[in-house]
Design an enzyme around this catalytic site. Structure first.
Site, PDB file in Angstrom:
ATOM      1  N   ARG A  15     -43.459  17.104 -11.296  1.00  0.00           N
ATOM      2  CA  ARG A  15     -42.453  16.701 -10.325  1.00  0.00           C
ATOM      3  C   ARG A  15     -43.074  15.859  -9.202  1.00  0.00           C
ATOM      4  O   ARG A  15     -44.284  15.837  -9.025  1.00  0.00           O
ATOM      5  CB  ARG A  15     -41.780  17.939  -9.716  1.00  0.00           C
ATOM      6  CG  ARG A  15     -40.957  18.748 -10.705  1.00  0.00           C
ATOM      7  CD  ARG A  15     -40.549  20.093 -10.137  1.00  0.00           C
ATOM      8  NE  ARG A  15     -41.677  21.006 -10.048  1.00  0.00           N
ATOM      9  CZ  ARG A  15     -41.608  22.252  -9.574  1.00  0.00           C
ATOM     10  NH1 ARG A  15     -40.443  22.719  -9.131  1.00  0.00           N
ATOM     11  NH2 ARG A  15     -42.679  23.028  -9.549  1.00  0.00           N
ATOM     12  N   LYS A  74     -45.565  21.450  -4.794  1.00  0.00           N
ATOM     13  CA  LYS A  74     -46.274  22.722  -4.923  1.00  0.00           C
ATOM     14  C   LYS A  74     -47.320  22.893  -3.837  1.00  0.00           C
ATOM     15  O   LYS A  74     -47.726  21.945  -3.167  1.00  0.00           O
ATOM     16  CB  LYS A  74     -46.941  22.823  -6.299  1.00  0.00           C
ATOM     17  CG  LYS A  74     -45.956  22.983  -7.439  1.00  0.00           C
ATOM     18  CD  LYS A  74     -45.087  24.229  -7.291  1.00  0.00           C
ATOM     19  CE  LYS A  74     -45.861  25.513  -7.512  1.00  0.00           C
ATOM     20  NZ  LYS A  74     -45.010  26.718  -7.351  1.00  0.00           N
ATOM     21  N   TYR A  93     -43.301  23.893  -1.184  1.00  0.00           N
ATOM     22  CA  TYR A  93     -43.301  25.297  -1.584  1.00  0.00           C
ATOM     23  C   TYR A  93     -44.699  25.844  -1.319  1.00  0.00           C
ATOM     24  O   TYR A  93     -45.690  25.273  -1.777  1.00  0.00           O
ATOM     25  CB  TYR A  93     -42.967  25.446  -3.074  1.00  0.00           C
ATOM     26  CG  TYR A  93     -41.537  25.114  -3.424  1.00  0.00           C
ATOM     27  CD1 TYR A  93     -40.492  25.920  -2.981  1.00  0.00           C
ATOM     28  CD2 TYR A  93     -41.231  24.005  -4.202  1.00  0.00           C
ATOM     29  CE1 TYR A  93     -39.173  25.615  -3.294  1.00  0.00           C
ATOM     30  CE2 TYR A  93     -39.914  23.694  -4.519  1.00  0.00           C
ATOM     31  CZ  TYR A  93     -38.885  24.510  -4.053  1.00  0.00           C
ATOM     32  OH  TYR A  93     -37.586  24.199  -4.361  1.00  0.00           O
ATOM     33  N   HIS A  95     -45.428  29.764  -0.908  1.00  0.00           N
ATOM     34  CA  HIS A  95     -45.614  31.084  -1.525  1.00  0.00           C
ATOM     35  C   HIS A  95     -46.903  31.753  -1.033  1.00  0.00           C
ATOM     36  O   HIS A  95     -47.739  32.205  -1.815  1.00  0.00           O
ATOM     37  CB  HIS A  95     -45.617  30.969  -3.048  1.00  0.00           C
ATOM     38  CG  HIS A  95     -44.356  30.383  -3.620  1.00  0.00           C
ATOM     39  ND1 HIS A  95     -43.148  31.055  -3.594  1.00  0.00           N
ATOM     40  CD2 HIS A  95     -44.106  29.180  -4.204  1.00  0.00           C
ATOM     41  CE1 HIS A  95     -42.207  30.297  -4.148  1.00  0.00           C
ATOM     42  NE2 HIS A  95     -42.759  29.155  -4.519  1.00  0.00           N
ATOM     43  N   GLU A 117     -39.350  27.678   0.517  1.00  0.00           N
ATOM     44  CA  GLU A 117     -38.747  28.921   0.027  1.00  0.00           C
ATOM     45  C   GLU A 117     -38.290  29.875   1.125  1.00  0.00           C
ATOM     46  O   GLU A 117     -37.591  30.857   0.851  1.00  0.00           O
ATOM     47  CB  GLU A 117     -39.700  29.653  -0.929  1.00  0.00           C
ATOM     48  CG  GLU A 117     -40.915  30.291  -0.287  1.00  0.00           C
ATOM     49  CD  GLU A 117     -42.090  29.358  -0.143  1.00  0.00           C
ATOM     50  OE1 GLU A 117     -43.182  29.852   0.200  1.00  0.00           O
ATOM     51  OE2 GLU A 117     -41.932  28.141  -0.377  1.00  0.00           O
ATOM     52  N   ASP A 268     -44.777  33.337  -8.630  1.00  0.00           N
ATOM     53  CA  ASP A 268     -45.256  32.623  -7.436  1.00  0.00           C
ATOM     54  C   ASP A 268     -45.460  33.562  -6.255  1.00  0.00           C
ATOM     55  O   ASP A 268     -46.275  33.296  -5.375  1.00  0.00           O
ATOM     56  CB  ASP A 268     -44.261  31.535  -7.027  1.00  0.00           C
ATOM     57  CG  ASP A 268     -44.553  30.202  -7.702  1.00  0.00           C
ATOM     58  OD1 ASP A 268     -45.721  29.953  -8.019  1.00  0.00           O
ATOM     59  OD2 ASP A 268     -43.614  29.429  -7.926  1.00  0.00           O
TER      60      ASP A 268
END
Length: 367
Positions: A15, A74, A93, A95, A117, A268
């Site tokens: 992505r 990510k 993101y 995590h 998130e 994740d």
């Protein structure tokens, strides 16, 4: 503002954080967008498309990371930590509950890190929702695929055939990922049980999901009873920002069918199966106690065109507002961003993350 879009380097990550259309929107607002060459290739966006949208395309990761605001998909990997610096705003993101090393480095370098998130609007997680939906739908497809005896699965077709009972699918968690997993599994003809804690949420699920989806109040006993007959188990539990609870223990695995498949969407955040460990698209499954585990940490990367368009659609308004107004004013204008702030000036400002990592928590300065 200078906005950087680096190439994602996580294994199997295809992505990109912004489409050319999104870049055009940012450039039209008077902002400079630096895109690392090849960043959009796997999503179907060539460097030339970004140039035509007004981006500066560079072969240098350093130039993309040198911008005021870096927008990724990510979490940064260790080889990207060298780009961290005080004053950098990172939007991606993160995590962090499952990644103490990254949390420590962000705090050490005083990066302002905003996690997709944990951005929250009216009780919803708008930047997580589309990826959860994709992962939920995909979890059933992957689970059905690895149920094949070719991969060591039990060899049971999810929908069965006339005269043969369908497979039993158990979904843990009735959020966006769990709901869409249940819908796809039911659509394939499986017998589906969805375990959830919220009574109001279960009422909504009962009214919106197909009739062959049954809801069940989630307790340890109910989970254990359902696992005993399950052919496919989808772990879709989410506690925003926090480590996922371990709903399936290793002793529970020993009572499951050999060849059953577990798909851990929550990996994740550390995973909701005690036996889970992160895997990649290149090597997605492993076996524990005779049960297959699919624990890919970036599931939506398997469908980058859909995922990139969906992510840009929900993240772009936040990026544009931060670019137009600066971080502090954007926090006032878009209060959801406040929940997204995880690290700021060397402080951990998300309580759930801090508790999961057993680190000191400081109140969000913009709350």
């Amino acid at each position: 503002m200078n906005i950087g879009i680096p190439l994602e380097i996580k294994t199997g990550e295809t992505r990109v954080s912004c489409t050319p259309a999104g870049v055009r929107h940012l450039v039209a607002g008077g902002h400079r967008v630096v895109v690392q060459s090849g960043a959009g290739a796997s999503s179907g966006f060539s460097d030339d498309k970004y140039r035509r949208a007004g981006a500066m395309v560079t072969g240098s990761a350093d130039k993309a990371w040198r911008c005021d605001l870096v927008v990724k998909v990510k979490e940064p990997l260790e080889e990207e930590y060298r780009h961290f610096r005080k004053g950098l705003v990172l939007f991606t993101y993160l995590h962090l509950a499952g990644n103490p090393g990254l949390a420590s480095k962000l705090l050490e370098t005083e990066v302002t890190a905003i996690a997709y998130e944990t951005v929250e609007e009216n009780g919803r997680l708008p930047l997580l929702s589309p990826m959860s939906e994709i992962a939920g739908k995909m979890s059933v497809l992957m689970g059905a695929y690895f149920q094949s005896s070719r991969f060591g699965g039990g060899g049971k077709l999810l929908g069965g055939v006339p005269g043969v009972l369908p497979a039993s699918v158990v979904v843990l968690g009735g959020g966006s990922a769990g709901m869409h997993a249940a819908k796809v599994a039911a659509g394939l003809g499986a017998s589906v049980t969805l375990l959830e804690l919220g009574q109001e949420r279960m009422r909504m699920l009962e009214s919106s999901l197909p009739a062959q989806v049954r809801t069940l109040y989630s307790t340890a006993q109910h989970v254990e009873e359902q696992l005993a007959t399950a052919d496919l188990v989808i772990g879709a539990v989410l506690v925003p920002g926090a480590a996922a609870p371990k709903l399936v223990t290793r002793p529970m695995l020993r009572h499951m069918k050999k060849g059953a498949v577990l798909v851990d969407i929550a990996i994740d955040q550390g995973g909701c199966f005690e036996s889970s460990r992160p895997t990649t698209h290149e090597d997605p499954v492993f076996v524990e106690e005779g049960v297959l585990h699919y624990c890919v940490t970036n599931m939506p990367a398997a469908y980058p065109e859909t995922s990139t368009e969906a992510l840009t659609g929900v993240s772009l308004p936040y990026v544009r507002r931060m670019a137009d107004l600066g971080l502090e004013s954007a926090m006032v204008m878009m209060p959801g961003l406040v929940g997204g702030l995880n690290t700021w000036q060397g402080r951990l400002t998300n309580r759930a993350v801090a508790e999961s990592l057993s680190l000191p928590f400081e109140e969000n300065p913009f709350a």
